[in-house]
Design an enzyme around this catalytic site. Sequence first.
Site, PDB file in Angstrom:
ATOM      1  N   HIS A  19       9.012   5.686   0.244  1.00 18.10           N
ATOM      2  CA  HIS A  19       9.578   5.539  -1.103  1.00 18.10           C
ATOM      3  C   HIS A  19      10.573   6.671  -1.380  1.00 18.10           C
ATOM      4  CE1 HIS A  19       5.571   3.395  -2.021  1.00 18.10           C
ATOM      5  NE2 HIS A  19       6.500   2.477  -2.103  1.00 18.10           N
ATOM      6  N   LYS A  43      -5.214  -3.626 -11.870  1.00 19.54           N
ATOM      7  CA  LYS A  43      -6.623  -3.727 -11.472  1.00 19.54           C
ATOM      8  C   LYS A  43      -6.866  -3.434  -9.993  1.00 19.54           C
ATOM      9  CE  LYS A  43      -6.883  -7.183 -14.270  1.00 19.54           C
ATOM     10  NZ  LYS A  43      -6.824  -8.633 -14.250  1.00 19.54           N
ATOM     11  N   ARG A  92      11.936  -2.862   5.261  1.00 21.83           N
ATOM     12  CA  ARG A  92      11.466  -2.185   6.462  1.00 21.83           C
ATOM     13  C   ARG A  92      11.718  -3.091   7.654  1.00 21.83           C
ATOM     14  NH1 ARG A  92       6.075  -0.937   3.281  1.00 21.83           N
ATOM     15  NH2 ARG A  92       6.963  -2.779   2.319  1.00 21.83           N
ATOM     16  N   SER A 130       2.110   1.925   1.462  1.00 20.87           N
ATOM     17  CA  SER A 130       1.016   2.506   0.677  1.00 20.87           C
ATOM     18  C   SER A 130      -0.318   1.921   1.137  1.00 20.87           C
ATOM     19  CB  SER A 130       1.212   2.203  -0.807  1.00 20.87           C
ATOM     20  OG  SER A 130       2.424   2.741  -1.266  1.00 20.87           O
TER      21      SER A 130
END
Length: 161
Positions: A19, A43, A92, A130
């Site tokens: 990022h 959530k 990517r 991530s």
Amino acid sequence: MSNRVAIYPGSFDPPTFGHLDLIHRASRIFPKLVVAVATNNEKTCLFTVPERTEMLRAITQDLPTVEIDSFKGLTTEFARKCGAVAIVRGLRAISDFEFEHGMAVTNQKLNPEVDTVCLMPSEPYLFLSSRVVKEVARLGGDVSHSVPPIVLEHLLRRLAE
Ligand code: ADP
């Protein structure tokens, strides 16, 4: 031309060097970049929105033209609110292309005034996400080469809770 704003939306759960690489690239192109945490899928995230914005602020403090924000709802509406001319996204591998292409075309219909600009990270970050960072860290693996030190601190603390 000097007021060309771009937004860089994402989950950033947590922010990685991938990022950050994109933030550096985009901030060289656009005079102002708003990095914005999308709050729609809170959530399923490991970090709260305030935690993610705090981490993003910490890792971009040396970049005066980068602003950190968060938003709910349509990315195109947030772009409109910011007066943005572009939505920055990362590509990517080819596998990102189909999803990003679909999103870009959808967003173009929703707000024809905003274009999606896809940037490629440099090679070390091509396979960094991530999701993988969280998986590896959960299993006790070393992710210090994937996230900035402040993010690593947050990550290890959260996983130890
Ligand atoms: P989202 O849930 O919106 O995909 P992410 O935080 O996973 O949020 O990613 C935000 C954007 O950053 C996406 O366009 C994604 O492709 C891009 N991105 C994530 N990791 C990298 C990386 N290592 N290199 C380049 N772009 C990346």
